[in-house]
Design an enzyme around this catalytic site. Structure first.
Site, PDB file in Angstrom:
ATOM      1  N   ASP A 230       0.507   3.612   2.324  1.00  3.86           N
ATOM      2  CA  ASP A 230       0.226   4.167   3.640  1.00  3.86           C
ATOM      3  C   ASP A 230      -0.935   5.170   3.516  1.00  3.86           C
ATOM      4  OD1 ASP A 230       0.800   3.952   6.383  1.00  3.86           O
ATOM      5  OD2 ASP A 230       1.846   5.844   6.358  1.00  3.86           O
TER       6      ASP A 230
ATOM      7  N   ASP B 264       0.846  -1.207   0.000  1.00  4.40           N
ATOM      8  CA  ASP B 264       0.000   0.000   0.000  1.00  4.40           C
ATOM      9  C   ASP B 264       0.871   1.243   0.000  1.00  4.40           C
ATOM     10  OD1 ASP B 264       0.307   1.045   3.025  1.00  4.40           O
ATOM     11  OD2 ASP B 264       0.301  -1.133   3.005  1.00  4.40           O
TER      12      ASP B 264
HETATM   13  N1  LIG Z   1       1.095   1.262   5.815  1.00  7.56           N
HETATM   14  C1  LIG Z   1       1.622   0.398   6.668  1.00  7.56           C
HETATM   15  N2  LIG Z   1       2.042   0.821   7.882  1.00  7.56           N
HETATM   16  C2  LIG Z   1       2.587  -0.056   8.757  1.00  7.56           C
HETATM   17  N3  LIG Z   1       2.734  -1.362   8.512  1.00  7.56           N
HETATM   18  C3  LIG Z   1       2.328  -1.812   7.322  1.00  7.56           C
HETATM   19  N4  LIG Z   1       2.361  -3.048   6.798  1.00  7.56           N
HETATM   20  C4  LIG Z   1       1.829  -2.985   5.571  1.00  7.56           C
HETATM   21  N5  LIG Z   1       1.446  -1.717   5.284  1.00  7.56           N
HETATM   22  C5  LIG Z   1       1.757  -0.970   6.354  1.00  7.56           C
END
Ligand SMILES: Nc1ncnc2[nH]cnc12
Ligand SMILES: CSC[C@H]1O[C@H](OP(=O)(O)O)[C@H](O)[C@@H]1O
Length: 290
Positions: free
Chosen positions: A214, A212
């Site tokens: 974030d 992703d």
């Molecule tokens: N955006 C994110 N923040 C923290 N841990 C994650 N693991 C996968 N995506 C994450």
């Protein structure tokens, strides 16, 4: 006692390694409690590999609850010299997209609730941690990804992994802050593991699997478990191929790593002054120096 030269820690989405053959399940206890799960030890590319599901095979342990010390102590008991850590991360950079793989070479610690050392109780050691992951293992992982030419996967060599406490994902302000620091990815697990592996003189390499953006990216929804689940599944398939190739390369030409002698000049306490109970607890790490 079962032995393995290479350890694999599977993170979110990676709960087993399908290619392992002649498998045995080994349950270990340590002076630091029970590991996340039992170890699945099997042969891969001609060498014994110990697989551990970081959050347990049913993903029942939160990042804050992970028994990092027990996991690394148990790896040491098994004779592990190299750990490949597969870990889901959010991207903090435009060019690092979901399904990409990053081999970070730095960490920033934003955890608050973790025990990051085996030392204390009468023995003091300060390991060097300027370069927190094994460069040679990083090269091998990067080469493995590049050589496999996986669809939709771009490898990235180097970068900073911000390790946050969780379990909630970051606020936007935090995500912007991490970006302003020039960080590459964010996750919740790798820093304590890397520190403890270094204290245990095990070479450690992170295979960060992007799921992703974030919550900083204007064109993408903020991260949620619902959103990342499809990527976790695809990443798990790709990661197993990369790990298999990396294991082949390690076994073909086992690299010497600075991690393998990390304790040589790190211990300040004369070993004959260390309480016997502490010496016993740390025997797997200290025996070569006693
Ligand atoms: N955006 C994110 N923040 C923290 N841990 C994650 N693991 C996968 N995506 C994450
Ligand atoms: C995918 S949701 C967040 C969860 O995923 C990562 O776990 P791991 O590092 O074990 O792959 C992240 O650190 C969080 O624990």
């Amino acid at each position: 006692m079962a032995q393995a030269k290479i350890g694999v820690i599977g993170g979110s989405g990676l709960y087993q390694m399908e290619a392992l053959q002649d498998v045995e399940e080994v349950t270990l206890e340590t002076p630091f409690g029970s590991p996340s799960d039992s170890f699945i030890i099997g042969t891969l590319e001609g060498t014994r590999v110990a697989f551990l599901a970081r959050h347990g095979r049913n993903h029942h342990l939160m990042p804050t609850e992970l028994p990092f010390r027990a996991n690394i102590h148990a790896m040491k008991q098994l004779g592990v010299e190299y750990i490949i850590s597969a870990s889901a991360v959010g991207s903090l950079q435009e060019q690092v997209k979901p399904l990409d793989m990053v081999i970070p070479d730095q960490f920033i610690d934003r955890t608050r609730n973790r025990v990051n050392t085996f030392f204390g109780d009468g023995i003091v050691a300060h390991i060097g941690f300027a370069d927190p992951v094994c460069e040679k293992l990083g090269d091998i992982l990067y080469n493995a990804i590049s050589e496999l030419n996986l669809e939709e996967v771009t490898p990235h060599r180097g970068g900073t992994y911000v390790c946050m406490e969780g379990p909630a994902f970051s606020t936007k302000a935090e995500s912007y802050l991490y970006r302003s620091w020039g960080s590459t990815v964010v996750g919740m697990t790798n820093l304590p593991e890397a520190k403890l592996a270094r204290e245990a003189e095990i070479a450690y390499g992170t295979l960060a699997l992007v799921t992703d953006y974030d919550c900083w990216h204007e064109d993408h929804d903020s991260v949620s478990v619902e959103m990342v689940i499809e990527y976790l599944k695809k990443n798990a398939v790709n990661a197993q191929k990369v790990i298999q190739e990396a294991v082949r390369q390690i076994n073909a030409n086992p690299p010497t790593s600075e991690a393998h002698s990390a304790l040589k000049y790190a211990i300040l306490t004369p070993l004959d002054k260390v309480p016997d109970t502490t010496k016993e607890k740390l025997k797997v790490f200290l025996e070569k120096y006693l």
